[in-house]
Design a protein around this motif. Structure first.
Motif, PDB file in Angstrom:
ATOM      1  N   THR A   1       0.838  -1.204   0.000  1.00  0.00           N
ATOM      2  CA  THR A   1       0.000   0.000   0.000  1.00  0.00           C
ATOM      3  C   THR A   1       0.873   1.255   0.000  1.00  0.00           C
ATOM      4  O   THR A   1       0.651   2.180  -0.784  1.00  0.00           O
ATOM      5  CB  THR A   1      -0.907  -0.004   1.266  1.00  0.00           C
ATOM      6  N   LEU A   2       1.900   1.267   0.865  1.00  0.00           N
ATOM      7  CA  LEU A   2       2.776   2.449   0.938  1.00  0.00           C
ATOM      8  C   LEU A   2       3.455   2.718  -0.411  1.00  0.00           C
ATOM      9  O   LEU A   2       3.527   3.855  -0.877  1.00  0.00           O
ATOM     10  CB  LEU A   2       3.867   2.225   1.999  1.00  0.00           C
ATOM     11  N   ALA A   3       3.933   1.635  -1.033  1.00  0.00           N
ATOM     12  CA  ALA A   3       4.629   1.795  -2.320  1.00  0.00           C
ATOM     13  C   ALA A   3       3.656   2.289  -3.394  1.00  0.00           C
ATOM     14  O   ALA A   3       4.006   3.165  -4.198  1.00  0.00           O
ATOM     15  CB  ALA A   3       5.250   0.464  -2.743  1.00  0.00           C
ATOM     16  N   ARG A   4       2.426   1.763  -3.394  1.00  0.00           N
ATOM     17  CA  ARG A   4       1.433   2.197  -4.396  1.00  0.00           C
ATOM     18  C   ARG A   4       1.107   3.679  -4.206  1.00  0.00           C
ATOM     19  O   ARG A   4       1.038   4.432  -5.169  1.00  0.00           O
ATOM     20  CB  ARG A   4       0.168   1.332  -4.307  1.00  0.00           C
ATOM     21  N   GLU A   5       0.927   4.066  -2.928  1.00  0.00           N
ATOM     22  CA  GLU A   5       0.618   5.480  -2.666  1.00  0.00           C
ATOM     23  C   GLU A   5       1.734   6.381  -3.215  1.00  0.00           C
ATOM     24  O   GLU A   5       1.472   7.413  -3.831  1.00  0.00           O
ATOM     25  CB  GLU A   5       0.464   5.720  -1.150  1.00  0.00           C
ATOM     26  N   GLU A   6       2.972   5.941  -2.997  1.00  0.00           N
ATOM     27  CA  GLU A   6       4.099   6.740  -3.495  1.00  0.00           C
ATOM     28  C   GLU A   6       4.076   6.820  -5.024  1.00  0.00           C
ATOM     29  O   GLU A   6       4.224   7.897  -5.608  1.00  0.00           O
ATOM     30  CB  GLU A   6       5.425   6.118  -3.033  1.00  0.00           C
ATOM     31  N   VAL A   7       3.861   5.673  -5.657  1.00  0.00           N
ATOM     32  CA  VAL A   7       3.871   5.632  -7.129  1.00  0.00           C
ATOM     33  C   VAL A   7       2.779   6.547  -7.672  1.00  0.00           C
ATOM     34  O   VAL A   7       3.009   7.353  -8.592  1.00  0.00           O
ATOM     35  CB  VAL A   7       3.678   4.176  -7.628  1.00  0.00           C
ATOM     36  N   LEU A   8       1.577   6.463  -7.075  1.00  0.00           N
ATOM     37  CA  LEU A   8       0.459   7.277  -7.585  1.00  0.00           C
ATOM     38  C   LEU A   8       0.736   8.759  -7.357  1.00  0.00           C
ATOM     39  O   LEU A   8       0.428   9.595  -8.197  1.00  0.00           O
ATOM     40  CB  LEU A   8      -0.855   6.849  -6.931  1.00  0.00           C
ATOM     41  N   LYS A   9       1.363   9.062  -6.240  1.00  0.00           N
ATOM     42  CA  LYS A   9       1.664  10.469  -5.940  1.00  0.00           C
ATOM     43  C   LYS A   9       2.731  11.012  -6.915  1.00  0.00           C
ATOM     44  O   LYS A   9       2.584  12.101  -7.468  1.00  0.00           O
ATOM     45  CB  LYS A   9       2.175  10.562  -4.492  1.00  0.00           C
TER      46      LYS A   9
END
Ligand code: HEM
Length: 516
Positions: free
Chosen positions: A349-357
């Protein structure tokens, strides 16, 4: 006359017997005594087989069981080495048949060995002939030949060259993700063994970006053949380690040579196609394949055919090496990254949030956006720490030497188990066995408490030439995947990392994908 023949045959036989007894008993026992006198510890030498039977039994035992998701993988991946170190300490000796080896897990000594590339050389010649069918070119050269060749090839992996590759690598990752989407739509099931897709991804990236060629079915097969050859060579029970056996017409040898020929013929075709194009457009220096062939463009047409044949032969050897080096390593880094993110959903989840941001709605990834993916980098580093694809590196001592206060004779094989250094609690802390990407939040040196003990790509002058390329390839795929899917472990997943030539999942990596 017959008397002379009988005497000659008898003398030859006697010489052979003396040499054999020396090889199989006198020399190993002498070496054992020499090691013990210096305070080194290890198993007593056992006639002819040394530790081979114990190693083989340990692998059988380790591979017969799967692991819990949070168990340490080292006792399964390198059972003999980890037991030996546990029993005998950070420098211990062991026996591959009659051949002595020293297992070194002390970080500074490992780095000292890897720094001195002339004193401690690669062990491919010493290992077996099948390995030589795969490991040629840059990875096999030593001394000045190696340094000249490395200098020539380094520009292909220079940061500016890598930046230009980003769109091409993204296109490869999109191709593979489209295949994955189509498979899920077609089968109506969202459970996929991701290993094959990741193998195709790393093969595709190397073929397109380094060789500027299409990823044909034969090219895909080449990657797998090279991989199979190394597994064949490295099998614990491989008879190829017995000196002289290679010269007998065994079925295994015939098969290995035929496999290598198939790859060679296909790479020769690739090279000839490139030479035809170069003749037409006169351009050069476009990619790695051009650098392999550079010398050929420089020589005049009157140069004799032997020189041309040598250059082409070396280009084939380099193509094989880069195909091998860039295939299994990167695909297994990604396999274990996805397995780990499937286990540790919070990090997914943390990595996805970073990628989307960072990427927002931008379809295109750039070098700048890649540099902003800090969490993805931390995750890749932590996976490389826990599952280093090259879990051990070996060297051969070139001349009698002194290392860590011990006298080490010429010819001794040194095993440097990267995976054990990456788990040393004195360096990494009491939580060394836990998956904690946050340890890399302030960089690699801080993560290892100032020890420079993170060596998944090796160390010193012969450090992996493709390390930045591999990390970039990994980041691009992970970013694109996280934007497309959520994923978890399939109920059929069994946690069983094992040592083929690199660390791989023994029963594949079935994951459940949910389209975002
Ligand atoms: C996660 C990915 C990778 C890992 C973990 C890895 C690991 C390593 C290690 C540990 C070494 C040093 C071995 C030694 O000192 O004996 C090495 C060398 C090498 N690697 Fe990689 N590698 C990776 C990706 C790649 C890629 C993508 C390529 C090329 C396309 C590549 C090509 C090579 C070559 C040619 C060498 C020999 C370098 C020399 O002797 O100068 N590797 N790699």
């Amino acid at each position: 006359m017959w008397d002379y023949v009988i005497i000659a045959v008898f003398t030859l036989l006697l010489i052979w017997v003396v040499k054999f007894v020396n090889w199989v008993w006198i020399e190993p026992k002498k070496m054992e005594k020499f090691f013990r006198k210096q305070g080194l510890k290890g198993n007593s030498y056992r006639l002819l087989f040394g530790d081979a039977n114990e190693i083989s039994d340990m692998y059988k035992e380790a591979y017969s069981k799967t692991l819990g998701l949070y168990d340490d993988v080292v006792p399964r991946v390198i059972p003999f080495i980890s037991k030996t170190v546990e029993k005998y300490g950070q420098i211990a000796f062991a026996w591959i048949g009659p051949r002595p080896q020293l297992i070194i897990t002390e970080g500074d000594l490992m780095k000292a060995v890897l720094n001195k590339y002339r004193d401690y050389q690669r062990s491919y010649d010493a290992s077996n002939k099948i390995i030589r069918l795969v490991f040629g070119g840059l990875a096999h050269y030593e001394g000045d030949k190696w340094s000249k060749s490395r200098m020539k090839l380094n520009p292909a992996f220079h940061v500016d060259k890598l930046k230009q590759m980003v769109p091409k690598i993204q296109a490869c990752s999109d191709d593979i993700l489209n295949q994955l989407k189509n498979k899920i739509l077609k089968d109506g099931s969202n459970i996929v063994n991701i290993v094959h897709y990741l193998e195709d991804y790393s093969g595709l990236v190397v073929t397109r970006t380094l060789f500027g060629a299409p990823f044909t079915p034969q090219m895909r097969k080449n990657f797998h053949i090279l991989n199979d050859l190394t597994i064949m060579a490295n099998a614990p029970s491989s008879p190829f380690n017995i000196p002289g056996l290679w010269y007998l017409p065994t079925e295994k040898k015939r098969k290995a040579l035929a496999m290598e020929k198939e790859v060679r013929d296909s790479l020769l075709f690739l090279i000839n196609e490139r030479l035809k194009i170069r003749k037409l457009d006169g351009k050069r220096g476009q990619d790695l394949l051009d650098l392999f062939l550079d010398e050929l463009y420089d020589i005049d047409t009157t140069t004799n055919n032997r020189v041309k044949a040598r250059i082409i032969d070396e280009a084939i050897a380099n193509c094989k090496m880069f195909c091998f080096g860039g295939f299994d390593t990167t695909s297994n880094l990604l396999v274990f990254t996805l397995i780990t993110l499937a286990i540790h959903q919070n990090w997914q989840t943390l990595a996805r949030e970073e990628v989307l941001k960072v990427l927002g709605n931008n379809d295109d990834i750039t070098n700048d956006t890649l540099n902003q993916l800090k969490i993805v980098s931390m995750i890749l580093y932590e996976v490389l720490r826990i599952y280093p694809p090259a879990f051990e590196i070996s060297r051969v001592v070139e001349e009698n030497t002194e290392l860590g206060g011990y006298h080490i004779p010429k010819g001794i094989l040194l095993q440097l188990p990267v995976a054990l250094l990456h788990r040393n609690t004195e360096i990494w802390g009491e939580d060394a066995l836990e998956f904690k990407p946050e340890r890399f939040s302030e960089g690699i040196l801080k993560a290892s408490n100032g020890h420079a003990a993170f060596i998944p790509f090796g160390w010193g002058p012969r450090i992996c030439i493709g390390q930045n390329y591999a990390l970039m390839e990994g980041k691009i795929f992970v970013a694109q995947l996280l934007r497309t899917f959520k994923f978890e472990l399939a109920p059929t997943y069994k946690h069983a990392p094992y040592a083929a030539f690199t660390v791989q999942p023994q029963y594949g990596a079935p994951l459940v994908f949910h389209k975002l």
